[in-house]
Design a protein around this motif. Structure first.
Motif, mmCIF file in Angstrom:
data_model
loop_
_atom_site.group_PDB
_atom_site.id
_atom_site.type_symbol
_atom_site.label_atom_id
_atom_site.label_comp_id
_atom_site.label_asym_id
_atom_site.label_seq_id
_atom_site.Cartn_x
_atom_site.Cartn_y
_atom_site.Cartn_z
ATOM 1 N N GLY A 82 0.798 -1.235 0.000
ATOM 2 C CA GLY A 82 0.000 0.000 0.000
ATOM 3 C C GLY A 82 0.822 1.272 0.000
ATOM 4 N N ARG A 83 2.072 1.192 -0.494
ATOM 5 C CA ARG A 83 2.979 2.339 -0.396
ATOM 6 C C ARG A 83 2.939 3.230 -1.636
ATOM 7 N NH1 ARG A 83 8.139 -0.200 2.526
ATOM 8 N NH2 ARG A 83 9.037 1.797 2.004
ATOM 9 N N ASP A 84 3.459 4.463 -1.456
ATOM 10 C CA ASP A 84 3.585 5.365 -2.610
ATOM 11 C C ASP A 84 4.952 6.037 -2.651
ATOM 12 O OD1 ASP A 84 3.468 7.184 -0.549
ATOM 13 O OD2 ASP A 84 1.745 8.296 -1.328
ATOM 14 N N ASP A 85 5.889 5.576 -1.775
ATOM 15 C CA ASP A 85 7.170 6.271 -1.644
ATOM 16 C C ASP A 85 8.192 5.857 -2.707
ATOM 17 O OD1 ASP A 85 7.106 3.707 -0.356
ATOM 18 O OD2 ASP A 85 9.129 4.137 0.373
ATOM 19 N N LEU A 86 8.996 6.869 -3.086
ATOM 20 C CA LEU A 86 10.098 6.596 -4.009
ATOM 21 C C LEU A 86 11.251 5.889 -3.302
ATOM 22 C CD1 LEU A 86 10.646 9.738 -6.230
ATOM 23 C CD2 LEU A 86 10.259 7.409 -7.028
ATOM 24 N N ASP A 87 11.313 6.043 -1.963
ATOM 25 C CA ASP A 87 12.402 5.420 -1.189
ATOM 26 C C ASP A 87 12.567 3.962 -1.578
ATOM 27 O OD1 ASP A 87 13.256 7.473 0.263
ATOM 28 O OD2 ASP A 87 12.330 6.868 2.168
ATOM 29 N N MET A 88 11.432 3.238 -1.577
ATOM 30 C CA MET A 88 11.530 1.817 -1.895
ATOM 31 C C MET A 88 11.651 1.598 -3.403
ATOM 32 S SD MET A 88 9.006 -1.372 -1.005
ATOM 33 C CE MET A 88 9.194 -2.942 -1.853
ATOM 34 N N ILE A 89 10.693 2.108 -4.173
ATOM 35 C CA ILE A 89 10.647 1.717 -5.586
ATOM 36 C C ILE A 89 11.757 2.401 -6.402
ATOM 37 C CG2 ILE A 89 8.923 3.390 -6.484
ATOM 38 C CD1 ILE A 89 9.019 -0.433 -7.038
ATOM 39 N N GLY A 90 12.164 3.608 -5.956
ATOM 40 C CA GLY A 90 13.218 4.333 -6.672
ATOM 41 C C GLY A 90 14.580 3.646 -6.566
ATOM 42 N N TYR A 91 14.759 2.850 -5.523
ATOM 43 C CA TYR A 91 16.016 2.089 -5.357
ATOM 44 C C TYR A 91 16.124 1.038 -6.464
ATOM 45 C CZ TYR A 91 18.861 -1.630 -3.040
ATOM 46 O OH TYR A 91 19.766 -2.610 -2.721
ATOM 47 N N TYR A 92 14.982 0.430 -6.830
ATOM 48 C CA TYR A 92 14.993 -0.612 -7.866
ATOM 49 C C TYR A 92 14.886 -0.007 -9.271
ATOM 50 C CZ TYR A 92 14.389 -3.609 -3.872
ATOM 51 O OH TYR A 92 14.585 -4.243 -2.665
ATOM 52 N N ALA A 93 14.263 1.185 -9.369
ATOM 53 C CA ALA A 93 14.079 1.824 -10.686
ATOM 54 C C ALA A 93 14.242 3.329 -10.508
ATOM 55 C CB ALA A 93 12.698 1.493 -11.233
ATOM 56 N N PRO A 94 15.509 3.808 -10.510
ATOM 57 C CA PRO A 94 15.742 5.239 -10.275
ATOM 58 C C PRO A 94 14.976 6.126 -11.270
ATOM 59 C CG PRO A 94 17.817 3.998 -10.220
ATOM 60 C CD PRO A 94 16.757 3.037 -10.656
ATOM 61 N N GLY A 95 14.713 5.610 -12.473
ATOM 62 C CA GLY A 95 14.026 6.389 -13.505
ATOM 63 C C GLY A 95 12.612 6.777 -13.114
ATOM 64 N N MET A 96 12.026 6.098 -12.116
ATOM 65 C CA MET A 96 10.647 6.414 -11.754
ATOM 66 C C MET A 96 10.525 7.776 -11.076
ATOM 67 S SD MET A 96 9.087 2.714 -10.717
ATOM 68 C CE MET A 96 7.354 3.134 -10.493
ATOM 69 N N ALA A 97 11.673 8.303 -10.603
ATOM 70 C CA ALA A 97 11.654 9.602 -9.924
ATOM 71 C C ALA A 97 11.114 10.703 -10.839
ATOM 72 C CB ALA A 97 13.060 9.943 -9.438
ATOM 73 N N LYS A 98 11.314 10.555 -12.136
ATOM 74 C CA LYS A 98 10.889 11.628 -13.047
ATOM 75 C C LYS A 98 9.352 11.761 -13.092
ATOM 76 C CE LYS A 98 10.882 9.111 -17.462
ATOM 77 N NZ LYS A 98 10.776 7.787 -16.837
ATOM 78 N N ASN A 99 8.650 10.739 -12.643
ATOM 79 C CA ASN A 99 7.186 10.817 -12.625
ATOM 80 C C ASN A 99 6.637 11.330 -11.303
ATOM 81 O OD1 ASN A 99 6.958 9.800 -15.225
ATOM 82 N ND2 ASN A 99 7.029 7.674 -14.501
ATOM 83 N N SER A 100 7.550 11.725 -10.410
ATOM 84 C CA SER A 100 7.097 12.183 -9.099
ATOM 85 C C SER A 100 7.016 13.709 -9.079
ATOM 86 C CB SER A 100 8.081 11.709 -8.030
ATOM 87 O OG SER A 100 7.837 12.377 -6.814
ATOM 88 N N ALA A 101 5.838 14.243 -8.703
ATOM 89 C CA ALA A 101 5.676 15.699 -8.680
ATOM 90 C C ALA A 101 6.435 16.314 -7.504
ATOM 91 C CB ALA A 101 4.192 16.055 -8.601
ATOM 92 N N ASP A 102 6.538 15.590 -6.356
ATOM 93 C CA ASP A 102 7.182 16.177 -5.171
ATOM 94 C C ASP A 102 8.563 15.584 -4.868
ATOM 95 O OD1 ASP A 102 6.603 13.670 -4.218
ATOM 96 O OD2 ASP A 102 5.252 14.324 -2.616
#
Ligand code: 5HM
Length: 343
Positions: A82-102
């Motif tokens: 149920g998470r939405d944090d980049l902390d976890m998913i960004g570690y496995y896919a750094p490219g996902m950060a570009k879709n984060s508004a904050d």
């Protein structure tokens, strides 16, 4: 296998490997539209659907494109928690950060927040849907809503959910799942979307104590971005090469008794590995008391810890201990980090 009516129900494939190639071929060779939206030029085929007879057989094994099994598992677990944090998913896919508004969270892509985050009454969509399936097994209401209309109210929203909803149908004691998507990148996004939804389907089947049924995928805009077109052509050529043999592995089966507490234990180990606060060996994994299936998931996260936090080759004992299908993918995906003799 369930009987299907020809022409009005989508084609059934045994596994996602075959469905993946069929969709890539259809979008490439039967393009309906060329589109250009938000900086992406793509070839599009509309209203694409397929079914998979064995939703556990959810990984394509393609030499040109060894998929990132570690990200796929991390994303599915990220949803399930149920998470939405980049902390976890960004570690496995750094490219996902570009879709984060904050810069910290994801909105549309964080499907887990819709399915697993408790509402004001401390209930989750997931719990309500599973309860409904228990009390009225033939229900047509077991829908997990994902897309929210408010997403379009955000100006220049970088991350609007591609999945609209997913619906369970429990029929003849087997749990089927149908996923509805507004748009899907056939080459990239579809691999992780089908992986995650079939994984959640398997969790639900375990929790309900029923057999797995079919997985069905419906997509309004199925597309391939122009920048991937050439690689997709190479992928499509692979099965036509002389002497080609499709790599086939028996997919691992989630243990029937999989509970939230097992998933929580897996996630605790995942976090410690991600933060490099601990390491694992095949032996320490057996000592966790977790089922072999989940030990394999943690072994993959341990291998990723070595890749991310060290600059040495991955420990050969760890590579050898991998499930053969996972090993096939890992040794090809991270070729330059493999110990001698395994790549
Ligand atoms: O402009 P739009 O919001 O559709 O761009 C997002 C694109 O990301 C989708 O069209 C699709 O190509 C891809 N995508 C996907 O395939 C995105 C997500 C995230 O929700 C996903 N699968 N799960």
């Amino acid at each position: 296998m369930q009987r299907l009516t020809p022409h009005v129900t989508p084609h059934i494939e045994q596994n996602f490997h075959d469905a993946y190639l069929a969709v890539l071929d259809a979008v490439t060779n039967h393009t309906e539209h060329t589109t250009s939206s938000r900086g992406n030029d793509s070839a599009e085929l509309t209203n694409v659907s397929f079914r998979i007879a064995d939703p556990r057989d959810r990984l394509p094994f393609i030499r040109q494109r060894p998929v990132n099994i570690i990200f796929n598992l991390a994303e599915a677990l990220w949803y399930a928690s149920g998470r939405d944090d980049l902390d976890m998913i960004g570690y496995y896919a750094p490219g996902m950060a570009k879709n984060s508004a904050d810069g910290k969270t994801l909105t549309g892509t964080a499907y887990g927040t819709r399915m697993f985050a408790p509402d004001a009454e401390n209930a989750t969509q997931w719990d309500r849907v599973l309860d409904l399936l228990r009390s009225d097994p033939d229900t047509k209401r077991a829908v997990l809503g994902i897309y929210r209309p408010e997403e379009l109210a955000v100006t220049d929203n970088p991350d609007v959910s591609c999945t609209i909803s997913a619906q369970f149908l429990l029929r003849e004691g087997r749990l089927n799942l149908t996923c509805y998507m507004r748009g899907n990148d056939a080459y990239r996004g579809m691999v992780s979307d089908v992986f995650a939804f079939t994984f959640l389907q398997e969790i639900a089947a375990c929790q309900l104590g029923v057999e797995l049924g079919l997985y069905t995928h419906h997509v309004a805009s199925m597309h391939i971005n122009d920048r991937d077109a050439e690689t997709v052509r190479r992928v499509l050529h692979e099965p036509r090469e002389p002497g080609y043999l499709r790599p086939a592995f028996r997919p691992p089966e989630m243990p029937a008794g999989t509970s939230w507490s097992a998933l929580e234990a897996v996630l605790e180990h995942e976090e410690a590995l991600r933060n490099n606060e601990r390491s694992h060996t095949p032996k320490t994994l057996t000592e966790t008391g977790l089922a072999e299936y989940w030990q394999q998931v943690l072994l993959l996260f341990e291998i990723f810890r070595q890749i991310k936090h060290t600059d040495q080759a991955v420990n050969p004992d760890h590579v050898v201990a991998l499930d053969p299908g996972y090993r096939w993918l890992v040794t090809r995906r991270w070729k330059n980090r493999m110990p001698k003799g395994t790549a």
